[in-house]
Design an enzyme around this catalytic site. Structure first.
Site, mmCIF file in Angstrom:
data_model
loop_
_atom_site.group_PDB
_atom_site.id
_atom_site.type_symbol
_atom_site.label_atom_id
_atom_site.label_comp_id
_atom_site.label_asym_id
_atom_site.label_seq_id
_atom_site.Cartn_x
_atom_site.Cartn_y
_atom_site.Cartn_z
ATOM 1 N N GLY A 512 0.837 -1.187 0.000
ATOM 2 C CA GLY A 512 0.000 0.000 0.000
ATOM 3 C C GLY A 512 0.870 1.234 0.000
ATOM 4 N N GLY A 514 1.566 4.571 2.097
ATOM 5 C CA GLY A 514 1.342 5.298 3.341
ATOM 6 C C GLY A 514 1.505 6.777 3.098
ATOM 7 N N PHE A 516 3.849 8.664 3.661
ATOM 8 C CA PHE A 516 5.166 9.145 3.254
ATOM 9 C C PHE A 516 5.845 8.269 2.206
ATOM 10 C CE2 PHE A 516 4.935 12.560 5.889
ATOM 11 C CZ PHE A 516 4.624 12.220 7.180
ATOM 12 N N GLY A 517 5.073 7.372 1.608
ATOM 13 C CA GLY A 517 5.691 6.545 0.582
ATOM 14 C C GLY A 517 5.133 5.133 0.613
ATOM 15 N N LYS A 533 9.017 0.041 4.712
ATOM 16 C CA LYS A 533 8.429 1.335 4.416
ATOM 17 C C LYS A 533 9.500 2.168 3.735
ATOM 18 C CE LYS A 533 6.440 5.253 6.884
ATOM 19 N NZ LYS A 533 6.157 5.735 8.228
ATOM 20 N N ASP A 630 -0.878 11.041 15.320
ATOM 21 C CA ASP A 630 -1.567 10.648 14.101
ATOM 22 C C ASP A 630 -2.198 9.272 14.245
ATOM 23 O OD1 ASP A 630 -2.539 11.002 11.563
ATOM 24 O OD2 ASP A 630 -0.708 10.313 10.559
#
Ligand SMILES: *[C@@H]1O[C@H](CO)[C@@H](O)[C@H](O)[C@H]1NC(C)=O
Ligand SMILES: *[C@@H]1O[C@H](CO)[C@@H](O)[C@H](O)[C@H]1NC(C)=O
Ligand SMILES: *[C@@H]1O[C@H](CO)[C@@H](O)[C@H](O)[C@H]1NC(C)=O
Ligand SMILES: *[C@@H]1O[C@H](CO)[C@@H](O)[C@H](O)[C@H]1NC(C)=O
Ligand SMILES: *[C@@H]1O[C@H](CO)[C@@H](O)[C@H](O)[C@H]1NC(C)=O
Ligand SMILES: *[C@@H]1O[C@H](CO)[C@@H](O)[C@H](O)[C@H]1NC(C)=O
Ligand SMILES: *[C@@H]1O[C@H](CO)[C@@H](O)[C@H](O)[C@H]1NC(C)=O
Length: 822
Positions: A512, A514, A516-517, A533, A630
């Site tokens: 997926g 996110g 930030f990338g 990530k 967050d």
């Protein structure tokens, strides 16, 4: 004349000394404590002094109580059997360097008689520790091993964190909990809670010499007879059993929640937590909950099930010894086998599930045997009547065998243990049919599992094979940038390893995108699955956030936080390597019509509790104290057992010990989850996380997103909708239709209630996480009424706001970063 002067001088000195004393936690050899003087522990958690019990006569006792609780609750008393009759008591260290309590005529009322006075020159002191332990020790030696005497060794009715309940098996020294005689008299009452060390050690309750209750042996996770006395947000019990000692106790889980385990005057062993709102001790757990917890109520081989009427029946394969007595509800005679055992011609075992293990004081324990060895061993000895695993973790291990009548057996609806009862082969044959059927099912199930593994293995191999041919030009430069590596105490992976593991970051491995990338799934050479990530160069998460996240997460360890395995830093590429979560994120379940049916209410409730515990850890218990900033459904990942783990600490901030609120000119977060004071003024605090948590709870219950929520009757968002229903008394309408079948109405209502408390407009109104956890996990804590939520009708406002300039969105439904002009 001179004498009088000296007397005045001495008295003044004494008053002076006592003034000094008031502020300290220690007493040295020249000092003493008088009737109205006290010792207070360093962080003021506990106080030692003289007191008279509630309705007091003139009886005075020297005791220790919680200093932060308005209603005095005494956890320890020195002279429990010998009250002082006036206010003339003095506590001091005598010449023998024993701690002594003297009455007005200098008679010793109580003393810390300890035999250890060898090092005669070493000065000793008495100190009240923050744990509530009063210790007598050498001034120069602070090692608990070398305490000369400590109050924790002599418990009364209360067990607090740091204390042991149990026995030293080498010396025979025991620490038992004994009830008070009554509220006005701490001398020993009728009841004792103690660890019976015989056989398979267990926690039991005695009335005098008679056993009246039994929490049972420790099965690796909890006491067999008290599934509820499980690890709990405010209560983490543990059990130690080795050659030297056997004891139980519990850990402090949070500084803000005060708990104690009490041997109550009515004979009930229970865990109580101080409720600072209602100013009373709330009972969170009790060892003896119902009639079935009266020791041996159904006699030998009798089974107690509180959901049956009558509660007693015989174990499978057994019949009442006296049907007549049994019919008159006198169960004490118990049951006997229907068919006599026939050891020579072969016996077998019948498995009974979800049990409280029978009394183990005359059982035999061998922790190194496995299940089959246990069975064989029991079968070999004709007087072995039953066996069970002694440890239920990891599929079960260890062996406990019974050689005498089985007593005090209880059936639990869930969470009990399996017990194997010896039966004559002929009796087993008679029971047979149902047994056979289930065996057949088992075979079918395992066959299909094997087939499933084969198929998925094949599919996996096909994918690999197909990928091999694909382009290889995804590789970046190999130059490694070493700047940050050294200051991180975290494994760094080299780029090739990660590229190989993720199949060169192939699209098929992409999990997926996110904030930030992209995030990729990978598999290391050793077979471990990972999530990678990859922080995009253009992303808002620059090197600063990256470092922030790495350093923060590397230091955090909690079962409800996603675990960072390492990182990989290239000149232009930064990557974080996490444990892989096969079930992806929470939003992929709750907001998806098809998949939402996969998580019933029980699972959802456990997810809510898990998130709360993870957040509690961040806020209060981790060394760093962290505000997540967050929290949202897509940042909660689920492992194979659907246990939630909070992820994405890129924007987390640490805050100092007593710092309550911070201001930032860089607002980061996600609309729909952001607290008003944070979105508007940039003020963030633990309470803004609590707000996000509240939104998440309401989303989990309703299966609807707060942001983008629509209703034909009004323009409110999810918070407004929930608030409206709550006020109208129809909160249950909020519930996701796909979980309606599995509901625990009271639990759901509690969650909605807590959710609404968390999203209240004013940060000060919102509860903190320890309290949230307590409210969620205890039926008995009563909740305040919620006030109006923040941002409850801001649907349109938010839309306008989000399109204004100065905000950076990487994609929809995403975290954004906003630089506010201030
Ligand atoms: C201490 O107690 C005595 C009576 O026992 C009382 O007269 C005195 O005022 C008390 N001192 C303080 C400082 O409370
Ligand atoms: C204290 O005294 C009152 C009145 O004398 C009585 O009603 C109450 O039961 C007593 N409480 C205790 C704990 O003895
Ligand atoms: C102190 O204790 C002794 C022995 O128990 C007793 O004889 C004496 O009367 C007590 N003195 C006071 C003031 O209570
Ligand atoms: C409490 O401790 C003593 C040892 O000090 C032990 O012998 C006794 O059995 C324990 N239990 C009870 C109920 O007194
Ligand atoms: C604690 O004290 C408060 C106020 O003094 C009182 O209202 C409350 O009933 C007390 N609670 C208990 C358990 O005694
Ligand atoms: C426990 O079981 C193991 C394995 O069967 C055996 O070797 C050992 O002797 C047993 N220990 C005792 C105390 O019986
Ligand atoms: C069976 O076990 C009991 C208890 O350990 C023991 O006393 C007895 O000797 C054993 N009998 C046999 C035949 O091994």
């Amino acid at each position: 004349m001179e004498g009088a002067f000296l007397f005045v001088f001495l008295s003044t000195l004494q008053i002076f000394l006592s003034k000094c004393l008031a502020s300290t936690d220690t007493l040295s050899q020249s000092q003493s404590i008088l009737n109205n003087q006290t010792l207070v522990s360093a962080s003021e958690s506990f106080k030692l002094g003289f007191f008279s019990p509630s309705n007091s006569s003139m009886n005075r006792y020297l005791g220790i109580w919680f200093n932060k609780i308005s209603n005095r609750t005494v956890v320890w008393v020195a002279n429990r059997n010998h009250p002082l009759t006036d206010s003339s008591g003095i506590l001091k260290l005598n010449e023998n360097r024993n701690l002594v309590l003297l009455n007005g005529t200098n008679s010793v009322i109580w003393s810390s008689s300890s035999s250890e006075h060898t090092k005669a020159d070493d000065p000793v002191i008495v100190q009240l520790l923050d744990s509530g332990n009063l210790v007598l020790r050498y001034e120069s030696n602070n090692d608990p091993e070398n305490y000369i005497w400590q109050s924790f060794d002599y418990p009364l009715d209360s067990l607090i964190p740091g204390m042991k309940l149990g026995r030293n098996l080498e010396t025979g020294f025991s620490r038992n909990l004994t009830s008070w005689k009554n509220d006005n008299d701490p001398s020993p009452g009728d009841f004792t809670g103690w660890i019976d060390p015989r056989g398979f050690p267990q926690l039991v309750v005695n009335q005098g010499s008679i056993r009246v209750g039994r929490a049972g042996p420790w099965n690796g996770v909890r006491f067999s007879g008290s599934p509820e006395l499980n690890s709990h947000p405010v209560f983490k019990p543990f059990f130690v059993f080795n050659k030297e000692e056997v004891y139980t106790g519990f850990e402090r889980t949070s500084n803000s929640i005060i708990s104690r385990f009490v041997m109550d005057q009515s004979g009930v062993l229970q865990l109580r937590t101080w409720n600072e709102h209602k100013l009373e001790w709330t009972v969170l757990q009790t060892v003896q909950k119902d009639r079935c917890d009266n020791y041996g109520v159904c006699g030998a081989y009798g089974l107690c099930n509180i959901n049956n009427s009558p509660v007693c029946s015989c174990l499978e394969g057994f019949k009442p010894k006296s049907q007549e007595d049994w019919d008159q509800m006198d169960w004490s005679g118990g049951c006997t086998l229907k068919t006599k055992l026939d050891c020579l011609n072969g016996d077998g075992f019948v498995k009974v599930t979800s049990m409280k293990l029978p009394d183990t004081s005359e059982s035999i324990l061998n922790v190194s045997m496995n299940h089959n060895e246990c069975r064989t061993e029991c079968l070999k000895n004709c007087s072995c009547v039953a066996y069970a695993n002694s440890d239920i973790r990891e599929g079960g291990s260890g062996c406990v065998m019974w050689f005498s009548d089985l007593v005090d057996i209880k059936k639990f609806p869930v969470n009990g243990q399996d017990l194997y009862l010896r039966m004559a082969a002929s009796e087993l044959g008679r029971m047979g049919d149902s047994g056979k059927k289930s065996r057949q099912t088992a075979v079918m199930i395992s066959a299909s599992i094997v087939l499933g593994i084969l198929i998925s293995g094949l599919a996996f191999w096909l994918i690999i094979w197909r990928q091999r041919g694909k382009d290889q030009n995804n590789l970046c430069e190999e130059n490694t940038d070493e700047i940050q590596k050294n200051e991180l105490e975290l494994p760094t992976f080299d780029f090739l390893t990660i590229a190989t593991a993720t199949n060169n970051f192939s699209c098929n491995n992409k999990l997926g995108e996110g904030g930030f990338g992209p995030v990729y799934k990978g598999k290391l050479v050793n077979g471990q699955e990972i999530a990678v990530k990859k922080l995009s160069k253009k992303s808002g998460q620059g090197i600063h956030e990256f470092q922030n996240e790495v350093i923060l997460i590397a230091k955090l360890q909690h079962r409800n936080l996603v675990r960072l395995l390492g990182c990989c830093i290239q000149r232009h590429e930064t990557m974080l390597i996490y444990e892989y979560m096969p079930n992806k994120s929470l939003d992929s379940f709750i907001f998806d019509q098809a998949r939402s049916t996969l998580i019933n209410w029980e699972k959802r409730f456990n997810i809510i509790i898990g998130i709360a515990q993870g957040l509690l850890y961040l806020h209060r218990d981790s060394r760093l104290r962290i505000i997540h900033r967050d929290l949202k459904a897509s940042n909660v990942l689920l492992d194979e057992a659907m246990k939630p783990k909070i992820s994405d600490f890129g924007m987390a901030r640490t805050f100092g010990g007593d710092q309550i609120e911070e201001n930032t000119d860089r607002v980061v977060g996600t609309y729909g989850y952001m607290a008003p004071e944070y979105a508007i003024d940039g003020l963030f605090s633990v309470k803004s996380d609590v707000f996000s948590f509240g939104v998440l709870v309401l989303e989990i219950v309703s299966g609807k997103k707060n942001r983008g929520f629509e209703h034909r009757d009004h323009d409110l968002n999810l918070l407004g909708h929930a608030w409206k229903l709550w006020k109208e008394g129809t909160a249950l309408k909020l519930i996701d239709t796909s979980i309606e079948d599995s509901l625990q109405t009271s639990e759901v209502l509690r969650c909605i209630h807590v959710g609404l408390l968390c999203v209240q407009q004013r940060p000060d109104d919102r509860p903190n996480m320890p309290y949230v956890v307590l409210m969620l996990s205890s039926e008995t804590v009563s909740l305040p009424q919620p006030n109006q939520p923040g941002f409850y009708n801001e649907r349109s406002l938010v839309e306008v706001d989000s399109s204004s300039s100065g905000k950076m969105f990487s994609s929809n439904e995403i975290t954004f970063t906003s630089i506010q002009g201030r």
